[in-house]
Motif scaffolding. Structure first.
Motif, PDB file in Angstrom:
ATOM      1  N   ARG A 200      -6.655   6.560   3.502  1.00 14.12           N
ATOM      2  CA  ARG A 200      -6.294   5.156   3.686  1.00 14.12           C
ATOM      3  C   ARG A 200      -7.314   4.451   4.578  1.00 14.12           C
ATOM      4  O   ARG A 200      -7.869   5.045   5.492  1.00 14.12           O
ATOM      5  N   GLU A 201      -7.485   3.158   4.314  1.00 16.18           N
ATOM      6  CA  GLU A 201      -8.259   2.281   5.197  1.00 16.18           C
ATOM      7  C   GLU A 201      -9.626   2.869   5.560  1.00 16.18           C
ATOM      8  O   GLU A 201      -9.996   2.970   6.722  1.00 16.18           O
TER       9      GLU A 201
ATOM     10  N   LYS B 115     -13.617   2.772   5.761  1.00 17.47           N
ATOM     11  CA  LYS B 115     -14.666   1.763   5.865  1.00 17.47           C
ATOM     12  C   LYS B 115     -15.646   1.887   4.696  1.00 17.47           C
ATOM     13  O   LYS B 115     -16.020   2.985   4.304  1.00 17.47           O
TER      14      LYS B 115
ATOM     15  N   ASN C  22       0.824  -1.214   0.000  1.00 23.27           N
ATOM     16  CA  ASN C  22       0.000   0.000   0.000  1.00 23.27           C
ATOM     17  C   ASN C  22       0.854   1.258   0.000  1.00 23.27           C
ATOM     18  O   ASN C  22       0.549   2.237  -0.687  1.00 23.27           O
TER      19      ASN C  22
ATOM     20  N   GLU D 293      -8.032  -1.115  -4.359  1.00 21.59           N
ATOM     21  CA  GLU D 293      -7.583  -2.253  -3.556  1.00 21.59           C
ATOM     22  C   GLU D 293      -6.216  -2.695  -4.090  1.00 21.59           C
ATOM     23  O   GLU D 293      -6.010  -2.780  -5.304  1.00 21.59           O
TER      24      GLU D 293
ATOM     25  N   ASP E  31      -8.244  -0.053   0.708  1.00 16.86           N
ATOM     26  CA  ASP E  31      -6.849   0.323   0.949  1.00 16.86           C
ATOM     27  C   ASP E  31      -6.633   1.814   0.719  1.00 16.86           C
ATOM     28  O   ASP E  31      -6.061   2.513   1.565  1.00 16.86           O
TER      29      ASP E  31
ATOM     30  N   HIS F 259     -13.003  -9.019  -1.267  1.00 12.18           N
ATOM     31  CA  HIS F 259     -12.614  -7.686  -1.712  1.00 12.18           C
ATOM     32  C   HIS F 259     -13.061  -7.438  -3.153  1.00 12.18           C
ATOM     33  O   HIS F 259     -13.502  -6.332  -3.498  1.00 12.18           O
TER      34      HIS F 259
ATOM     35  N   SER G 121     -15.873  -3.859   5.490  1.00 13.68           N
ATOM     36  CA  SER G 121     -14.578  -3.870   4.811  1.00 13.68           C
ATOM     37  C   SER G 121     -13.924  -2.500   4.931  1.00 13.68           C
ATOM     38  O   SER G 121     -14.565  -1.513   5.278  1.00 13.68           O
ATOM     39  N   ARG G 122     -12.649  -2.464   4.592  1.00 14.56           N
ATOM     40  CA  ARG G 122     -11.907  -1.210   4.507  1.00 14.56           C
ATOM     41  C   ARG G 122     -11.176  -1.189   3.172  1.00 14.56           C
ATOM     42  O   ARG G 122     -10.484  -2.148   2.834  1.00 14.56           O
TER      43      ARG G 122
END
Length: 244
Positions: free
Chosen positions: A115-116, A118, A92, A140, A126, A170, A123-124
């Motif tokens: 970043r990250e 939700k 990442n 992702e 990238d 994902h 899910s999160r």
């Protein structure tokens, strides 16, 4: 991405319990034996042969349980040792830095990056790229290390190297974003520079290949880049052709 301090060469003794490796320090493996954290949950096919050259980083985090992290492995193919970045946690950061530097043209032009974030069903994503003039772009990132000289496509970088239900999830989440009219991009970062192209290892995980087909059919974009890997650092090299 440059390492904050020079890596230390060693020889791999064994990898075990997925996240641990015993390494003998020194180019000849004659030094102290240490335990290093292996930041790669995959099978690491071809990258965990005892006696192969590896490079470790000292853990600067005082809360870390181990003093060492395994960063680079080598795979010997046709008599040549090829360096491979095995720390999936760096993927990442490498992609984020490349986007910021304008090295990934299809992802240029966005005003902000988070970043990250939700999204979807617990899910999160990238990386989330946003602009006032375009729909959000969900990115992702998957770290790719697998090359099988005796496999179905000897010159290919392949993903995944083990069954990954999480990876299939994902892809489904990205497909939902694309169907909602937003932009969704799957980036495969090949942490090595010795592959001619990229393909899915559908014999290893047919379910992932099926999820990939559904995602791309829904409008998910696919990008693939390889990397130059050295003890000084890992940097994006350029686009890698896909055979999908």
């Amino acid at each position: 991405m440059r390492y904050p301090a020079p890596l230390v060469e060693g020889r791999l003794l064994r990898r075990y319990k997925r996240f641990l490796a015993d390494v003998a320090l020194g180019a000849d493996g004659a030094g102290e034996s240490v335990v290093a954290h292996c930041g790669n949950p995959g099978s690491m096919i071809g990258l965990a042969d005892p006696g192969s050259a590896v490079w470790l980083a000292r853990n600067a985090n005082p809360k870390a349980k181990l003093d060492w992290r395994w960063e680079i492995a080598t795979q010997t193919i046709d008599g040549a040792a090829h360096p491979v970045g095995i720390n999936t946690g760096l993927a990442n950061r490498i992609v984020e830095g490349a986007i910021a530097a304008g090295r990934i043209a299809p992802l240029a032009g966005y005003e902000s990056l988070r970043r990250e974030v939700k999204y979807g069903a617990n899910s999160r994503i990238d990386l989330l790229l946003e602009s006032r003039t375009a729909p959000p772009c969900y990115v992702e990132v998957k770290s790719v290390t697998l090359r099988r000289p005796e496999g179905p496509d000897p010159a290919a970088a392949e993903f995944p190297d083990a069954v990954t239900a999480r990876g299939a999830k994902h892809l489904a989440e990205l497909a939902a974003r694309a169907q909602a009219g937003e932009r969704a991009v799957m980036v495969y970062l090949v942490q090595r520079a010795d592959c001619a192209h990229f393909r899915l290892a559908d014999d290893i995980d047919p379910a992932y290949a099926h999820a990939f087909a559904q995602a791309t059919g829904a409008g998910v974009e696919v990008l693939c880049y390889d990397c130059l890997v050295a003890p000084e650092g890992i940097e994006l090299n350029g686009p890698l052709a896909t055979a999908l």
